[in-house]
Enzyme design. Structure first.
Site, PDB file in Angstrom:
ATOM      1  N   GLU A 167       3.027  -0.887   0.708  1.00  0.00           N
ATOM      2  CA  GLU A 167       2.919   0.578   0.312  1.00  0.00           C
ATOM      3  C   GLU A 167       2.409   1.237   1.815  1.00  0.00           C
ATOM      4  O   GLU A 167       1.338   1.150   2.058  1.00  0.00           O
ATOM      5  CB  GLU A 167       1.897   0.827  -0.753  1.00  0.00           C
ATOM      6  CG  GLU A 167       1.871   0.138  -2.011  1.00  0.00           C
ATOM      7  CD  GLU A 167       3.150   0.613  -2.813  1.00  0.00           C
ATOM      8  OE1 GLU A 167       3.648   1.709  -2.407  1.00  0.00           O
ATOM      9  OE2 GLU A 167       3.681   0.064  -3.728  1.00  0.00           O
ATOM     10  N   CYS A 217      -1.990   8.343   1.672  1.00  0.00           N
ATOM     11  CA  CYS A 217      -0.775   8.499   2.103  1.00  0.00           C
ATOM     12  C   CYS A 217       0.193   9.663   1.318  1.00  0.00           C
ATOM     13  O   CYS A 217       1.283   9.771   1.735  1.00  0.00           O
ATOM     14  CB  CYS A 217      -0.078   6.848   1.464  1.00  0.00           C
ATOM     15  SG  CYS A 217      -0.855   5.608   2.411  1.00  0.00           S
TER      16      CYS A 217
END
Length: 470
Positions: free
Chosen positions: A246, A280
């Protein structure tokens, strides 16, 4: 101040010295953590591998996860204070993270009791007549979990909880900037009755620990949340391991003339500035149709006036400090370079008591790091566009592809965006940073591979063994 040791094979151990953990707000020391040697990392992996030889049945895993959920709820105030001190997370944001973390644990407990297998229609071919086929889910092996600073409770649980549910032992390496929350979580699992070896905690030099975990032949799966550069390096260095990556992004949002501009402006503020843009999926690139640019900017400015910048310990604070002074200086430098090249700050841009204000900037060159790189700060770059096609070209020009969003009430525009936007998740009339912890979450291109979200992470941690009965 918390003094934290290593946790290996069910025992708390001293390391080779300690590292200080400092508050992002005032740089005071809020704790120390032990520094693991390479030998201690290897011992943690070996303990995890031994624990794999005595697997817990799914009902026991579920029970442990349910007990851990209750314990996390009981210690919620302690966790919130730790998030505030070590991550500089405003109290509101800390409470929100803990609410999510409790749900993450609860979902994992539920999934542990219903691990998927399936029947296989062996008699679909003549050679399979009079046979029965089915799959049995088994843990893949030892999991190395490497986590970032920005959600030091919930993102750690996105590694640990699915692994416990799947029956995989874990060696956890939290961020060196926010390791204290991870230590509290280890205490929770220890108190919940997780047997020795199934969860191990190693802290210290990040490069040394990550290399030791990635190199170990006893580690089967590496689950990593962090920068794209490091994530792909890990995969290249150990191509035979499983990886769930990720990674970074520079999330884009598009606003078209048919959109509800009030909702879009609120989404810009929430997705761009929550936890100072240190996620993110934080909104970074905002592509706005020229017909509505002025109206949207006015509404964004109005929405930003309600934000309080400053001490994360103040219950009213919305925007606290970036994780380190160096991070603040980096983002300020990118803004200064953009202004020197002709960009214009529309809102914010200053520093209040060391905290970078939420900032909206326009006129930024396409090659600026504010557009091309991951800012990880409270900065949204606005780019006017004349059409949806122009917006899609700009959105897809990025080497990243995690989340993206469109605000439009034109069904044809929405359908086109959903089909053509290159991203792991496309959100329609929802903030670009939206994530619910049970949904499949992950990116395309350089934003990673594999999916998190409890059930999806568990699937990555299981091997489906085929059984054929004649």
């Amino acid at each position: 101040m918390r003094t934290q040791r290593l946790y290996v094979d069910g025992a708390w151990l001293d390391g080779n010295g300690t590292l200080e953990v400092r508050s992002p707000w005032d740089r005071s020391v809020v704790g120390t953590v032990a520094v693991a040697t390479r030998e201690q990392v290897d011992l943690a992996v070996q303990a995890a591998h031994r624990a794999l030889q005595e697997p817990l049945p799914p009902y026991e895993r579920a029970a442990i996860l349910h007990r851990a959920t209750a314990l996390l709820e009981q210690r919620r105030d302690e966790f919130a204070e730790t998030l505030l001190r070590e991550a500089g997370k405003p109290r509101k944001a800390a409470e929100a993270e803990l609410h999510r973390a409790i749900l993450t644990l609860r979902w994992a407990a539920e999934e542990a009791a219903r691990l998927p297998g399936e029947t296989v229609p062996m008699d679909a071919v003549a050679s399979g007549a009079d046979t029965i086929g089915f799959t049995l889910p088994e843990p893949v092996g030892v999991v190395a979990a490497i986590t970032p600073f920005n959600f030091p409770v919930n993102l750690v649980l996105h590694k640990i909880a699915p692994a416990v549910a799947a029956g995989c032992p874990v060696v956890l390496k939290p961020s060196e900037k926010t390791p204290l929350s991870a230590g509290l979580l280890v205490e929770v699992f220890e108190q919940a009755g997780l047997p020795a070896g199934l969860l191990n905690l190693v802290t210290g030099d990040p490069a040394q620990i990550v290399a030791a975990l990635n190199d170990s032949p006893l580690v089967t799966l590496v689950t990593f949340t962090g920068s794209s550069r490091v994530g792909w390096q890990l995969k290249a260095a150990s191509p035979t391991k499983r990886h769930v990556l990720e990674l970074g992004s520079n999330t884009a949002m598009v606003v078209m003339p048919s959109a509800d501009l009030g909702a879009a402006a609120s989404a810009v503020v929430s997705a761009g500035f929550a936890f100072s843009g240190q996620a993110c999926v934080s909104l970074q690139r905002l592509y706005v149709h020229t017909e509505v640019v002025d109206d949207l900017v006015a509404q964004i400015r109005a929405a930003m006036t309600g934000l309080t910048v400053g001490d994360p310990g103040d219950p009213a604070t919305d925007i606290g400090p970036l994780i380190t002074p160096e991070s603040t200086e980096r983002v300020r430098g990118w803004l200064a370079d953009a202004e020197a090249a002709g960009a214009k700050i529309l809102a914010g841009g200053g520093v209040v008591d060391g905290v970078l204000e939420p900032t909206v900037i326009t006129g930024v060159a396409p090659q600026s790091p504010l557009i091309c790189e991951e800012v990880f700060g409270p900065v949204v770059t606005l780019v006017p566009v004349a059409s949806l096609g122009e917006a899609l070209t700009a959105v897809n020009s990025s080497r990243f592809g995690l989340n993206t969003a469109i605000y439009s009430n034109d069904l044809r525009e929405v359908r086109r965006y959903v089909s053509q936007a290159q991203a792991g998740t496309v959100l329609v009339n929802r903030p670009a940073a939206y994530r619910s912890d049970h949904m499949p979450y992950g990116g395309v291109k350089e934003s990673g591979e594999g999916r998190e979200g409890i059930r999806y992470a568990i699937e990555a941690m299981l091997h489906q063994k085929l059984v054929v009965l004649g």
